[in-house]
Design a protein around this motif. Sequence first.
Motif: not given
Length: 710
Positions: A553-571
């Motif tokens: 449960s370390r990350y949140i992630y999202t799609g994007s219209s620029d063709g990438q999946v972004y993976v963020y830390n909770m900070d």
Amino acid sequence: MASSERTLQDQTDHPEDPSVRQAAREWSEEADDTTEPDYQPSQSRSDDDEWEDEADEEADELMLEANDIENDNVTSATAQGGLTHINLGGIHIEFNTEDIQEDDDADEDDAIVVEDNGAANPTVVSRSRIFQLLASTGLREILRANGWPPGPEQDDDDDDYDDEELLLNTRMRRGARHRKPRFEWPKVPSDEGTNLMNSGHFGTNPYFVDRIKKRKGAFASNLMWRELGIGSHGLRMRTDQSIFQSMLPGSQADKIIHFDSRSYSGQFSDDGNFFFCCEQDFKVRMYDTSNPYQWKYYKTVEYPFGQWTITDASLSPDNRFLVYSSIRSAAYLAPTDPEDDTDPSLLDFSLAPGRARHYGLESSRSRFGIWSLRFSGDGREIVAGTSDNSVVVLDLETRTPVLSLQDRHQHHVNAVCFGDTSSPHILYSGSDDTTLRVWDRRSMADGREAGVFMGHTEGLTYIDSKGDGRYVLSNSKDQTMKLWDLRKMMSASKADEIEPDAWSTDFDYRFEEYPESDREAHPHDHSVVTFHGHKVLKTLIRCHFSPPGSTNSRYIYTGSSDGQVYVYNMDATLAGTIDVRSATMNSRPRGPETLANVWDMGGDSTWRTCVRDASWHPNVPMIAATSWNGWGLSTGTCTVHSWNDGADNDEGDPPIGRNFDHKLRPLPHFNNYRATAPSERAQRRARRPLRSRPVARTYADDAEEGDGEW
């Protein structure tokens, strides 16, 4: 003063007379040498447009002069008799506070004498005129400090013109030219997010094996210690968690599954043994992923007479049923068993709670569209968000709605979910009215929500619950994600006093870029962490919490219209990206469907990718991304990305990056085309525009589709 008023009248009738002193022109020449020499401000109000333009230019000139005055610190003021004198450097302003009754031609406003020190022929300007020029400058405060405008006891009985109202109207006529506060992004890394990471609610912090040199354990070392089983149970558990959460999937695709229409959503089941993918051809494909590295085609179900696309689908907790929707008021429930060929069951969400379905022409008419669907944790209910600005809960046993939450959202409800996997009482709903509302079904006697989250300035595209009844995540057209804590929600009564879309820009996310220059901070934002960097354009892009099994449960992630999946830390720091566009570039030949289905603002038919949804496997470090992907976004793909420790190639078998059709049959001619395809740079040189803008269908044209989904 009467003669001075006649001088003003003569100046208006003969603006080119050189004998008449033009004070505003002299000010502008002193403030800016680039001002045109033949510029002469008009004193007439007969032409509103010309008057506004000239007032804007004169106000800017006065602003420059005011800045010079403030810097030189030479402002002084005196009062004699009925006149108030302000000496602004080389400019002398006199305010007449006595009534003007000597001349019938005099203006009803009190006069202001503007002159250079020692000038023989001062210029007389009306009170309203000078306030119009100074409405957007700092000189207004100087006028107030020296007794202007006069108090009520000094006003003429016949003059009911309110100076404050004049200033307000002038601002409104100029398009509210006030300076809004400069927008600043929240601090990254976020202090609140860092505290969450340290608390253990969202992963664990890797510990140092050498604290002096701050060196962390390598992956091979952690794996070795885990296999040896040396150390306490807590130490082995921390080692396991550290191994899992450090394995981020890479950009190289294990396999590329191609569809002839755009892919809208795709998700793994809770146990990871099942995956479904929704396409714009009104079909949902299902796959057996019990071996996550060897997928098998399962079956396909279809939405009959759907509109535009399959908007959403949800799998029951026991994996036995799949519910899916289109822009209609009915959803379909289909069994997932490949041996079961029975027709899907229709679920009508337009019925009033407790009312039976009546078959006939009227019952077949769609009353609204469904944007989002979710099974409850116990599998007995389904919640839906609709274009009717409502949230509907349907009971599967009776096949009828049991709860309809209306008149609270002011726009389409694009996303819904249950707050707790073990309880159906807490509901979340996200809308185009920029709000995220929390519903507690145990206390809804008044039909109102338990609380509201405000902070987004544009409509919400998706929400996801952590499943603990406390944290919820939202994605928005304002190009941000936000993490919310139920303990910080706003009461419904307080939210009713706030206009939710007062900070919106009204841009069209389907065809335009977000206007960053118009971005404003929401004054009622109580989110825990704000994430930005991805793009939420073209469609309702989705975001998720990472699973506890494969990521701790370390990350949140999202799609994007620029063709990438972004993976963020909770900070709010960026942990990594998955470049789906690069992984799929030129992975299929151009076909006849390319020109027919191109989706691009400028008619661009080059290879484009918009990742609409992504799903992280619950047990292994793998992400499946469903995208609008192809020449001009004309087709779709589902790409599988797994952790490969940064290697570009895989020595295993089968080779990575191979192309398959929707039934997982190999496409060797796709592979051959990709090997000989022209470079991206050559494609950009050769591209030709097809049309200036795609033809847009609206819900108003067909069952009131609206602007919620494309």
